[in-house]
Design an enzyme around this catalytic site. Sequence first.
Site, PDB file in Angstrom:
ATOM      1  N   LYS A  95      -8.376 -11.503 -13.022  1.00 25.02           N
ATOM      2  CA  LYS A  95      -9.451 -10.704 -12.422  1.00 25.02           C
ATOM      3  C   LYS A  95     -10.662 -10.588 -13.348  1.00 25.02           C
ATOM      4  CE  LYS A  95      -7.811  -6.028 -13.605  1.00 25.02           C
ATOM      5  NZ  LYS A  95      -7.470  -4.703 -13.021  1.00 25.02           N
ATOM      6  N   ASP A  96     -10.513 -10.944 -14.632  1.00 21.73           N
ATOM      7  CA  ASP A  96     -11.644 -10.959 -15.561  1.00 21.73           C
ATOM      8  C   ASP A  96     -12.423 -12.265 -15.515  1.00 21.73           C
ATOM      9  OD1 ASP A  96     -11.061  -8.432 -16.527  1.00 21.73           O
ATOM     10  OD2 ASP A  96      -9.923  -9.165 -18.255  1.00 21.73           O
ATOM     11  N   ARG A 143     -15.478  -1.306  -8.223  1.00 15.15           N
ATOM     12  CA  ARG A 143     -14.684  -1.311  -6.984  1.00 15.15           C
ATOM     13  C   ARG A 143     -14.005   0.037  -6.779  1.00 15.15           C
ATOM     14  NH1 ARG A 143      -9.259  -1.506  -6.344  1.00 15.15           N
ATOM     15  NH2 ARG A 143      -9.001  -2.042  -8.534  1.00 15.15           N
ATOM     16  N   ARG A 144     -13.287   0.491  -7.806  1.00 17.14           N
ATOM     17  CA  ARG A 144     -12.569   1.767  -7.666  1.00 17.14           C
ATOM     18  C   ARG A 144     -13.543   2.914  -7.439  1.00 17.14           C
ATOM     19  NH1 ARG A 144      -8.789   0.114 -12.642  1.00 17.14           N
ATOM     20  NH2 ARG A 144      -7.029  -0.841 -11.513  1.00 17.14           N
ATOM     21  N   ARG A 161     -14.264   3.499 -20.203  1.00 14.48           N
ATOM     22  CA  ARG A 161     -13.990   2.145 -20.664  1.00 14.48           C
ATOM     23  C   ARG A 161     -12.885   2.112 -21.702  1.00 14.48           C
ATOM     24  NH1 ARG A 161     -17.571  -1.747 -22.827  1.00 14.48           N
ATOM     25  NH2 ARG A 161     -15.676  -2.935 -22.424  1.00 14.48           N
ATOM     26  N   ARG A 167      -7.887   4.530 -22.547  1.00 17.83           N
ATOM     27  CA  ARG A 167      -8.163   5.335 -21.354  1.00 17.83           C
ATOM     28  C   ARG A 167      -7.172   6.493 -21.214  1.00 17.83           C
ATOM     29  NH1 ARG A 167      -9.358   0.955 -16.671  1.00 17.83           N
ATOM     30  NH2 ARG A 167      -8.852  -0.684 -18.159  1.00 17.83           N
ATOM     31  N   CYS A 254     -19.460  -8.213 -11.917  1.00 23.56           N
ATOM     32  CA  CYS A 254     -19.151  -6.838 -12.276  1.00 23.56           C
ATOM     33  C   CYS A 254     -20.118  -5.849 -11.636  1.00 23.56           C
ATOM     34  CB  CYS A 254     -19.166  -6.670 -13.795  1.00 23.56           C
ATOM     35  SG  CYS A 254     -17.744  -7.383 -14.628  1.00 23.56           S
TER      36      CYS A 254
END
Length: 319
Positions: A95-96, A143-144, A161, A167, A254
Amino acid sequence: MTLTLPTPASPLRIGTRGSPLALAQAYETRQRLSKAFDLPEEAFAIKVIKTTGDNRAMIDADRPLKEIGNKGLFTKEIEEAMLRGEIDIAVHSTKDMPVAQPEGLVLDTFLPREDVRDAFISEHLTSIHDLPEGAVVGTSSLRRRAQLLHRRPDLNVVEFRGNVQTRLKKLSEGVADCTFLAMAGLRRLDMSDVPATAISPDEMLPAIAQGTICIERRSTDHRTAQMLEAIHHGETNRRLQAERALLGALDGSCETPIAGLAEILSGQLRLRGEVLRPDGSESITEELTGPVADGAEMGRDMAVNLLKQAGPGFFDWKN
């Protein structure tokens, strides 16, 4: 042609970021290659490479990714090392990864997919629906953020981040009331003690390629290509062909809130996609089902439909 296998004296060099999750993914790759060729793990050397996205000052300052670059933040230095011949393969979270790779590199190996779901992380609550009005939610994912604000516009979403451990530390320090992580990452790190509640994709569609590990190599390195074939997972590849075609046709970065998930059910491929306004004020969803072999075409067709419904300016940021 006889395959020349690596040895402890002349190991295959695996490039990776240095976060605990990135290392866990590199270790999994090493273990799978070691098992596939009955070689000692010492025949595979793991080399940690610091990327722009790992800059401590930017993480501590919670600077949004859209301010400092795009998906290449987590790959550029690793890919440059591979092109210079300093490493043989690179292990990434898919996904990166941008859809297109730099000239001379290919991305054609995927490991079996882990849990695709997002995880709601909170010491005391189990759902966004339990959050009080105006609660502070920490996430670095556009997205979230958009999905959360679409469901709960009253929430105060702040930038969050860092790697999983960073986190969780911020959460324990009270920077936010909850945060979100990928279930796959928690599983790969064996972090069963984290207060996580899995969210069904029906409620929160995950990021494209979430839960997958990909391996990048030089296009001219045929020995490595032959070795990677032994650990490549065909079903994951077929699902990602659809998802990454959707992402590519949407020009995902992004700065664009996009979600998507392909599943193979009863021999058919089911593809779901979602695009959202960055402020969460609107969500557009699509679903297609068709032959597995048509996955990439389905992804591109879905992108056309989503963009047509969205219209110009849909992804523009409201300052």
